[in-house]
Design a protein around this motif. Structure first.
Motif, mmCIF file in Angstrom:
data_model
loop_
_atom_site.group_PDB
_atom_site.id
_atom_site.type_symbol
_atom_site.label_atom_id
_atom_site.label_comp_id
_atom_site.label_asym_id
_atom_site.label_seq_id
_atom_site.Cartn_x
_atom_site.Cartn_y
_atom_site.Cartn_z
ATOM 1 N N GLY A 19 76.452 58.662 142.548
ATOM 2 C CA GLY A 19 77.561 59.552 142.878
ATOM 3 C C GLY A 19 78.120 60.326 141.703
ATOM 4 N N GLY A 20 77.710 59.963 140.473
ATOM 5 C CA GLY A 20 78.202 60.676 139.299
ATOM 6 C C GLY A 20 79.649 60.407 138.971
ATOM 7 N N MET A 21 80.211 59.293 139.455
ATOM 8 C CA MET A 21 81.615 58.956 139.203
ATOM 9 C C MET A 21 81.692 57.721 138.316
ATOM 10 S SD MET A 21 83.231 59.548 143.021
ATOM 11 C CE MET A 21 81.845 58.750 143.859
ATOM 12 N N ALA B 37 72.023 64.045 149.362
ATOM 13 C CA ALA B 37 73.183 64.821 148.940
ATOM 14 C C ALA B 37 73.780 64.261 147.652
ATOM 15 C CB ALA B 37 74.237 64.831 150.048
ATOM 16 N N LEU B 38 73.833 62.927 147.545
ATOM 17 C CA LEU B 38 74.378 62.308 146.339
ATOM 18 C C LEU B 38 73.535 62.634 145.113
ATOM 19 C CD1 LEU B 38 75.429 58.781 147.644
ATOM 20 C CD2 LEU B 38 76.929 60.659 146.975
ATOM 21 N N THR B 39 72.215 62.639 145.283
ATOM 22 C CA THR B 39 71.343 62.984 144.166
ATOM 23 C C THR B 39 71.609 64.408 143.699
ATOM 24 O OG1 THR B 39 69.651 61.502 145.034
ATOM 25 C CG2 THR B 39 68.949 63.137 143.423
ATOM 26 N N ALA B 40 71.796 65.319 144.644
ATOM 27 C CA ALA B 40 72.097 66.704 144.288
ATOM 28 C C ALA B 40 73.457 66.823 143.611
ATOM 29 C CB ALA B 40 72.061 67.577 145.548
ATOM 30 N N ARG C 239 75.007 64.481 141.880
ATOM 31 C CA ARG C 239 74.928 63.901 140.538
ATOM 32 C C ARG C 239 74.312 64.882 139.545
ATOM 33 N NH1 ARG C 239 70.489 59.509 140.088
ATOM 34 N NH2 ARG C 239 69.320 61.449 140.387
ATOM 35 N N ASP C 240 73.272 65.593 139.981
ATOM 36 C CA ASP C 240 72.584 66.511 139.083
ATOM 37 C C ASP C 240 73.401 67.767 138.807
ATOM 38 O OD1 ASP C 240 70.514 64.717 139.010
ATOM 39 O OD2 ASP C 240 69.324 65.748 140.537
#
Length: 341
Positions: free
Chosen positions: A75-77, A204-207, A209-210
């Motif tokens: 999630g990049g959080m 969607a989470l991978t996108a 995060r990137d």
């Protein structure tokens, strides 16, 4: 089966490429994991009660590492305040079992649900921050929750409370039941995150995060996806907190809300391999073995753990699981373009 560039393969050889996930290695690894879980399920008949208690701690580490990896790795959080939900899960178990009279085993998932309900409105506050401010903000939220709990007399205020709802069960059976419950939770959490990452939300989470901006422009509802992940991670940490209290039969604000849990989660994920399903499980096992073998060193134990973290970060930036370089995937979540010659 050879992994090739799809357009060049189709034009050069006439073969038809296909998209697949996993392979024979993944099936073999999955079968091996089922066997490992089966052996772990039978262990209470073979090992002492002390070993079972220790292994519950390992299962809690697996859950915590998996949840933090879901937040940061997918999630990049980057959160350093998940101990808020560990504490709510632990205190929720005590309150539901002791005050409300709910069965203690049933209280565990209910406490996790309470964590999810608390996390939903909390996310509207936390998501006003980003980057390092988000990380610090989550820690502040955890401290606020801890201070609020110390004012509640129903759960022992600042002195904590004991869990006596298991008193009607013989210690031999109680420890075994808590062990099986914790093993089941760890398996469900790992498999649940695996299935989540294979879904549309996982893509969607991978996108996100990137590149959150690019993901948003492609139609991904960034905030909604991140909020859902935040709530799921809170519920998972609540399960871990309830597991810990069910295992120790005691909860205190200074320990259950300790920022040490945040440091442990970061260590487990970074050592094992962030952004992978297998990494947190491996990292949890490494931390458990270090904790068990170095406990007699006192403060030097922390020095050794820190040294291990630095060494792995420098020598294996992708974590220990990253050393496989993708050759082994027990939980494949990505796609591969392959062609049969």
């Amino acid at each position: 089966m050879t992994q090739l560039d799809a357009p060049r393969t189709a034009a050069g050889t006439g073969s038809v490429p296909r998209v697949r996930r996993g392979g024979r290695a993944a099936w073999a690894g999955g079968a091996g994991l089922v066997a490992v879980v089966a052996v772990l399920g039978y262990l209470p008949y073979l090992v002492s009660r002390g070993t079972q208690v220790d292994l519950v701690g390992l299962f809690a580490l697996v859950v915590l590492g998996t949840m933090w990896n879901l937040l940061a790795g997918y999630g990049g959080m980057v959160s350093i305040g998940q101990q808020a939900y560990i504490g709510i899960g632990g205190y929720g178990l005590v309150y539901l079992a002791e005050t409300v009279g709910v069965d203690p085993f049933l209280s565990v998932p209910v406490a996790a649900l309470v964590c999810a309900l608390v996390a939903w409105p909390t996310s509207y506050l936390a998501f006003r921050l980003s980057g390092g401010y988000f990380a610090i903000g989550t820690w502040v939220i955890a401290e606020v929750v801890r201070l609020l709990v110390t004012q509640v007399d129903a759960v022992g205020a600042g002195s904590g409370a004991s869990l006596t709802a298991f008193s009607g069960i013989e210690p031999l059976y109680r420890i075994a039941f808590v062990y099986w419950m914790s093993l089941g939770i760890a398996v469900v959490v790992v498999v649940g995150v695996y299935l989540l990452m294979r879904s549309r939300l996982g893509l969607a989470l991978t996108a996100i995060r990137d590149d959150p901006t690019a993901a948003s422009s492609a139609g991904v509802r960034v905030t909604r996806a991140k909020r859902l992940v935040y709530v799921v991670a809170a519920a998972g940490c609540g399960l871990a907190g309830a597991m810990i209290v069910a295992n120790t039969l005691r909860v205190q604000p200074g320990s259950i809300f300790s920022v040490d849990y945040a440091a442990i989660m970061v260590f487990v994920v970074v050592i094992g391999g962030i952004g992978t399903i297998e990494g947190p499980v491996l990292g949890a096992l490494v931390f458990y073995l270090l904790q068990d073998s170095l406990a007699d060193l006192g403060n030097w134990y922390l020095v050794v753990v820190g040294g291990v973290a630095i060494a792995v970060t420098l020598l294996a930036p992708r974590g220990l699981w990253g050393l496989t370089r993708g050759r082994v995937e027990l939980f494949p979540t990505g796609y591969r373009v392959a062609v049969r010659r």
